[in-house]
Design an enzyme around this catalytic site. Structure first.
Site, mmCIF file in Angstrom:
data_model
loop_
_atom_site.group_PDB
_atom_site.id
_atom_site.type_symbol
_atom_site.label_atom_id
_atom_site.label_comp_id
_atom_site.label_asym_id
_atom_site.label_seq_id
_atom_site.Cartn_x
_atom_site.Cartn_y
_atom_site.Cartn_z
ATOM 1 C CD GLU A 43 -2.758 -0.884 -0.283
ATOM 2 O OE1 GLU A 43 -2.850 0.195 -0.877
ATOM 3 O OE2 GLU A 43 -3.138 -1.968 -0.758
HETATM 4 C C1 FAD Z 1 2.900 -9.660 0.714
HETATM 5 C C2 FAD Z 1 2.569 -8.641 -0.324
HETATM 6 C C3 FAD Z 1 1.247 -8.399 -0.637
HETATM 7 C C4 FAD Z 1 0.922 -7.465 -1.620
HETATM 8 N N1 FAD Z 1 -0.390 -7.311 -1.993
HETATM 9 C C5 FAD Z 1 -0.666 -6.591 -3.113
HETATM 10 C C6 FAD Z 1 -1.983 -6.588 -3.669
HETATM 11 O O1 FAD Z 1 -2.914 -7.194 -3.128
HETATM 12 N N2 FAD Z 1 -2.195 -5.906 -4.817
HETATM 13 C C7 FAD Z 1 -1.202 -5.227 -5.453
HETATM 14 O O2 FAD Z 1 -1.461 -4.641 -6.491
HETATM 15 N N3 FAD Z 1 0.049 -5.198 -4.944
HETATM 16 C C8 FAD Z 1 0.341 -5.865 -3.803
HETATM 17 N N4 FAD Z 1 1.610 -5.871 -3.287
HETATM 18 C C9 FAD Z 1 2.636 -5.089 -3.951
HETATM 19 C C10 FAD Z 1 3.110 -3.922 -3.126
HETATM 20 O O3 FAD Z 1 2.146 -2.909 -3.092
HETATM 21 C C11 FAD Z 1 4.467 -3.465 -3.696
HETATM 22 O O4 FAD Z 1 5.411 -4.466 -3.348
HETATM 23 C C12 FAD Z 1 4.894 -2.106 -3.207
HETATM 24 O O5 FAD Z 1 4.063 -1.101 -3.733
HETATM 25 C C13 FAD Z 1 6.346 -1.791 -3.579
HETATM 26 O O6 FAD Z 1 6.595 -2.053 -4.919
HETATM 27 P P1 FAD Z 1 7.890 -2.934 -5.327
HETATM 28 O O7 FAD Z 1 7.857 -4.183 -4.519
HETATM 29 O O8 FAD Z 1 7.939 -3.048 -6.779
HETATM 30 O O9 FAD Z 1 9.105 -2.088 -4.798
HETATM 31 P P2 FAD Z 1 9.802 -0.849 -5.585
HETATM 32 O O10 FAD Z 1 8.766 0.054 -6.099
HETATM 33 O O11 FAD Z 1 10.798 -1.389 -6.536
HETATM 34 O O12 FAD Z 1 10.560 -0.125 -4.383
HETATM 35 C C14 FAD Z 1 11.809 -0.605 -3.846
HETATM 36 C C15 FAD Z 1 12.384 0.470 -2.905
HETATM 37 O O13 FAD Z 1 12.630 1.676 -3.640
HETATM 38 C C16 FAD Z 1 11.926 2.762 -3.064
HETATM 39 N N5 FAD Z 1 11.409 3.617 -4.123
HETATM 40 C C17 FAD Z 1 10.741 3.236 -5.230
HETATM 41 N N6 FAD Z 1 10.419 4.312 -5.975
HETATM 42 C C18 FAD Z 1 10.861 5.393 -5.305
HETATM 43 C C19 FAD Z 1 10.815 6.797 -5.530
HETATM 44 N N7 FAD Z 1 10.207 7.303 -6.592
HETATM 45 N N8 FAD Z 1 11.394 7.615 -4.623
HETATM 46 C C20 FAD Z 1 11.971 7.144 -3.503
HETATM 47 N N9 FAD Z 1 12.054 5.822 -3.244
HETATM 48 C C21 FAD Z 1 11.498 4.950 -4.113
HETATM 49 C C22 FAD Z 1 10.794 2.150 -2.254
HETATM 50 O O14 FAD Z 1 10.396 3.006 -1.190
HETATM 51 C C23 FAD Z 1 11.419 0.852 -1.769
HETATM 52 O O15 FAD Z 1 12.156 1.093 -0.603
HETATM 53 C C24 FAD Z 1 1.950 -6.746 -2.269
HETATM 54 C C25 FAD Z 1 3.278 -6.974 -1.916
HETATM 55 C C26 FAD Z 1 3.598 -7.925 -0.974
HETATM 56 C C27 FAD Z 1 5.047 -8.183 -0.674
#
Ligand code: FAD
Length: 604
Positions: A443
């Site tokens: 989220e």
């Molecule tokens: C158990 C679990 C359940 C989930 N459930 C759902 C679900 O039901 N539906 C759904 O759609 N998604 C779901 N997600 C996905 C979740 O919302 C994402 O994992 C989350 O939004 C982060 O995206 P990412 O994993 O690609 O990390 P990334 O976006 O790659 O981020 C990696 C790191 O980089 C940082 N970062 C990224 N962009 C920036 C920026 N512009 N500026 C500064 N820092 C940045 C982040 O803060 C983080 O620390 C789930 C994830 C998990 C692990």
């Protein structure tokens, strides 16, 4: 298993005394319930939590975790019992209006229910939470056909709802979503193709259907967020009165660190070109619609952080009251034959427990504050409506972040109280510690929430939202000053508000010069500072209510202890936690740049 996972006394204090539930139920929209009805509904939620959720919490983590085999996802059978029980109790439709079969409950009560159930078993509550969020979206933006097809089944807990946003290349940045939607001959019906990852409750064997709320781009739509639409993509669709598979398949399950009772799945839509989705609302407005579900979910995740911290705190408190170890500091060495004291008598253990209580109860109060704004927003008109909308929007990133970030610290501290036992499966702490870790990630990560607070909310409507927030805090500061012995704390909080305003002005100065990277580089530290001060506000507010009760109600026994403990916890928070903003302010005002304008090779 610990005997207690939350305090009903504290929950009712927060709901009725601090945030005055009766103020909400006076409005015609919520007049079908009163305080007695609220307590009865809460009571039935507690029955579900005690009888269905808590007994299987550990089992769902170990023997019966979500499992993927031969293309099928299986989960603990208690999921069906739970989702039917909350469906029957009208809790999946808790926010929906009475005229569509909903329960039309205030958000403040919904938060209280979510807190109890999540404290009992945080891995199970996402099932109903997602169904509720998804059905609310269909209710708000769907055609009559979509409402007729989906709502009753989802409200009853027969069908599961999900939110499908994340793709392998589009996590925090949803701009990069590539799932596609091709129009068919039938208006509003599209062929969907793409992959989604980490979809919570995205597939399982305890409901008859799964209804994905799915973000995709209609062929030819503009790039970026302005070209994203929202679709209802069921796992099974109705064709000629029959259910047929809709070519949306689970191709894997993620092996998670915690919340193992609820699957996060990898789904593939349209691999055989046979996946259909129905457009929700207007084309290209999908992300705007999805924000309704995401904002509800953000408050939900904040609540998950707080309720896991609550379960961990009560487990630690029980243990600390039973475990003898060592002698008191002031008798140590004086009498080698003296019996060992209980660990709760060591100041360091007491400090850890007080920290947990301060974080848990402070967080709950903040979440309830946000819920109260949501309720007032619902029943107001004109300027007031705008005011509550701004306050809710402004605080949402803080409500998502403080209870989860500080919650992790709190659960870590609970685990520490158990010593070696905390690290082992003999106690529930190692599970709770794993469970809470996700809450700062999904989220919207803490980093993303912090960018929203500083980069968007602080300057929202020319700073009007921030101004309204500061006015709200000042109002409670003034109210607390009616008690002579709270004045010191009121003044401290006022000076902290001035401190954060000074830091804000300093940072916004960079934004005005177009130095965006400099403005936002330490947004997460700004969030930390802001969160600590926001919780101090909630503690002062609670202490004022407790002081009023001590003065006017002549409480005795447990009640007396309860109110005195509230004032003490406020003093603890102001003495141990609030001063931390000083170090953060020093850093945020410092001109030394260490994370921007440096080569990546600095990290060797
Ligand atoms: C158990 C679990 C359940 C989930 N459930 C759902 C679900 O039901 N539906 C759904 O759609 N998604 C779901 N997600 C996905 C979740 O919302 C994402 O994992 C989350 O939004 C982060 O995206 P990412 O994993 O690609 O990390 P990334 O976006 O790659 O981020 C990696 C790191 O980089 C940082 N970062 C990224 N962009 C920036 C920026 N512009 N500026 C500064 N820092 C940045 C982040 O803060 C983080 O620390 C789930 C994830 C998990 C692990």
């Amino acid at each position: 298993m610990p005997k207690q996972y939350f305090s009903l006394r504290n929950l009712k204090f927060t709901l009725h005394e601090v945030h005055e539930s009766q103020e909400i139920t006076q409005y015609p929209y919520f007049s079908h319930i009163d305080r007695e009805a609220i307590d009865m509904i809460l009571d039935s939620a507690i029955q579900i939590a005690d009888n269905i959720l808590a007994p299987v919490a550990i089992e769902m983590d170990r023997e019966h975790m979500a499992h993927f085999h031969d293309g099928k996802v299986t989960v603990h059978p208690a999921v069906k019992k739970y989702i039917k029980a909350v469906g029957d109790a009208g809790l999946i439709a808790s926010r929906a209006p009475l005229e569509v079969g909903g329960s039309q409950l205030p958000e403040t009560l919904n938060v209280a229910i979510a807190f109890v159930m999540g404290a009992a078993n945080n891995a199970i509550t996402a099932y109903a939470g997602l169904s509720e969020g998804a059905s609310n979206l269909i209710l708000s933006f769907g055609s009559q056909y979509l409402k007729d097809t989906y709502l009753q089944k989802m409200y009853a807990g027969d069908w599961q709802g999900t939110m499908c946003l994340t793709e392998p290349q589009a996590g925090s940045s949803l701009h990069y979503i590539t799932s596609s939607a091709l129009p068919t001959d039938e208006a509003g019906k599209y062929k969907i193709k793409g992959q989604k990852i980490y979809i919570t409750a995205g597939d399982h064997d305890q409901t008859d259907n799964v209804v994905h709320l799915y973000l995709a781009r209609i062929d030819g739509a503009p790039a970026g967020t302005k070209g994203i639409s929202l679709f209802v993509v069921p796992q099974k669709r109705v064709e000629n009165g029959q259910f047929v598979p809709n070519d949306v398949k689970t191709i894997g399950i993620f092996h998670k660190m915690g919340q193992k009772g609820c699957p996060a799945v990898h789904i593939e839509a349209g691999n055989n070109d046979e996946c259909y989705g129905w457009l929700l609302g207007e084309a290209n407005k999908g992300l705007t619609y999805m924000f309704q579900m995401m904002n509800e979910a953000r408050i939900g995740v904040g609540t998950t952080g707080a309720c896991i911290a609550s379960a961990a705190y009560y487990a630690a408190l029980e243990y600390a009251n039973e475990r003898p170890q060592g002698q008191l500091l002031n008798v140590k060495g004086q009498d080698p034959n003296a019996p060992q004291t209980l660990i709760i008598n060591h100041p360091d253990v007491k400090r850890m427990l007080m920290l947990q209580k301060a974080i848990t109860e402070g967080s709950l109060s903040l979440i309830m504050q946000g819920a109260k704004y949501a309720d007032l927003l619902h029943v107001s008109e004109g300027e007031d409506k705008e005011k509550y909308q701004l306050l809710l929007d402004f605080l949402t990133p803080v409500i998502k972040t403080y209870p989860t970030e500080a919650g992790i610290q709190s659960v870590s501290s609970s685990l520490q109280v158990f010593g070696g036992g905390g690290f082992c499966e003999d106690f529930p702490l190692e599970k709770l510690y794993r469970d809470i870790r996700i809450t700062t990630i999904y989220e919207g990560t803490t980093g993303i929430q912090s960018l929203a607070l500083l980069g968007r909310n602080i300057t929202m409507k020319n700073g009007k939202a921030a101004m309204l927030f500061f006015q709200e805090v000042m109002k409670d500061i003034e109210a607390s000053k009616t008690h002579e012995d709270l004045k010191k704390y009121a003044n401290t909080l006022a000076s902290k508000l001035a401190e954060v305003q000074r830091v804000t002005q300093h940072l916004v100065g960079f934004a005005m010069k177009g130095e965006t990277e400099r403005f936002l580089a330490d947004a997460t530290l700004y969030m930390e500072m802001f969160g600590i001060i926001t919780i101090a506000w909630q503690w002062l507010k609670q202490a004022t209510v407790a002081k009023n009760a001590l003065l006017t109600q002549n409480p005795q026994g447990d009640d007396l202890q309860f109110y005195e403990s509230k004032v003490h916890s406020m003093r603890f928070y102001f003495a141990y936690e609030l001063p931390k903003t000083l170090g953060l302010a020093v850093r945020l005002l410092d001109d030394e740049l260490l994370t921007i304008g440096v080569e990546n090779t600095i990290l060797v």
